[in-house]
Design a protein around this motif. Structure first.
Motif: not given
Lengths: 233, 233
Positions: A114-119
């Motif tokens: 999710m960190e990647l998606i948020e980024q």
DNA sequence: GTAGAACTATGTTCTAAAACACAAATATAA
DNA sequence: TTATATTTGTGTTTTAGAACATAGTTCTAC
């Protein structure tokens, strides 16, 4: 090498919505961080109170999202079909999961941190809007569901579930059998009723020649009647 | 001139979440497109099936979002307090409103065209994430609500609503009276029960010295008991 | 201030659906 | 295979809550 290429091909074709919104750099990052996981029938995918870490995309199989309520009675909140995303709401709300997810049948799931998606979505308006739209649609469905589950009677709720299952997973080649085989208990948990009532009401529908049942196979004979029962509650 | 300046001041202090995420240019655009509208008590703000056009921000007053279900029976879906945003879900889902909104009491609402908001958030990751988070939180609440409203008994549902109202609108200076005066019918529609049952159960709570009532004023005497009743259903 | 409407209150009846109880059928494992 | 567990099916009982009836009370508008 070949395996990796295959994986790349899989992602671009299996994550159509997200993939096409990404830049080449982002696609590369996604490629290196996405994982594919298989789940057996009835296997748990995530549990209530766990910390959400990944966006999940169902490539293959069928998943139920459910909650255990008063006295451990379980309620199916929504069901997932390929290719749909799930597991991201709690992360965005900065909460632990308030639901659990498990596999109705053998599943293939793609996990993306999710960190990647948020980024990604911080710099990608289209992707942000994609998530906003998914959440908005689901919230509308949830609002509708509150009213349907609380105000419709048993027959109306079961009829609605059958139509919902048909629209979600489609029909088999015969053009009548709903393409998912649920235990009566799951059907009950989806429709907010006891298992006995699901069985009994299903029997009534059979007697009224609205459906036929053969074990867990449910064939819709008179969809019009079913829709009417669902409508009037 | 003075009026305009006042309006500007209002916006920056009244739209804290959104305002602080905008650039100067965006703030200027917002300033020129935002409208302030007043609603009288019980006045309709929007109706089911209308086309959503504006993001609404409640500056003052109390609003109910509700749906009419089977046989016109109404169900309150959520309530809004200052300063909260509402009315945007349907626009993002590209649907007409599936709910209606009306004013519990005299309200001041700021309307901002959704086209403008969408344009902002396409280029503003923080703003996009702000909406994603609001939707995610509301979806979690809606999921929880499905279970609470279907599985808890009348006492549990009413107890839950009273606590919910207290947490939403707070208490008066006496530190006990819930700071909203609802008709028994609204209390019933919020708790998914008939008006008679809301009245009866409220009376029971009074007899059990959990609350006291004076017309529409509800004073919480034993919050612990109330929470317990809500918890066990 | 009065009339009518809307809201609140309480008692009574009725019913949908839960709870329970037990068979029968089917699936799973040893 | 047999044994055991799980799922399905059906009849009976019980109960929570809706529906109905009626009356007192408090708003609201003229």
């Amino acid at each position: 090498m070949l395996g990796k290429n295959k994986k790349v091909a899989d992602l671009s074709s299996s994550l159509p919505d997200i993939w096409k919104m990404l830049t080449d750099v982002e696609r590369d990052q996604l490629r290196h961080n996405a994982r594919i996981i298989h789940f057996k029938k009835n296997e748990l995918i995530y549990l209530e109170d766990e910390t959400p870490k990944d966006l999940m995309c169902l490539f293959k199989g069928k998943v139920k999202i459910y909650k255990s309520g008063v006295g451990g009675r379980s309620q199916i909140i929504r069901i997932i079909r390929p290719v749909q995303y799930f597991g991201y709401r709690a992360y965005f709300a900065r909460e632990p999961y308030v639901t659990a997810a498990s596999a109705f049948e053998a599943c293939t799931v793609c996990l993306i941190p999710m960190e990647l998606i948020e980024q990604f979505l911080r710099n990608n308006g289209d992707l942000a809007l994609f998530f906003i739209q998914m959440l908005s649609i689901d919230l509308g469905i949830a609002d509708q569901r509150v009213v349907n589950l609380t105000q419709k009677h048993v027959r109306g709720r079961l009829a609605e579930s059958l139509i919902f299952l048909k629209e979600s997973y489609g029909l088999e080649e015969d053009g009548a059998t709903i393409n998912i085989y649920l235990a009566r208990e799951d059907l009950a948990n989806l429709s907010n009723m006891t298992t006995s009532n699901a069985i009994r009401t299903l029997s009534n529908f059979v007697n009224e020649r609205i459906i036929t049942i053969d074990g867990r196979k449910i064939k819709i004979i008179d969809e019009e009647r079913l829709r009417k029962i669902s409508r009037i509650g």
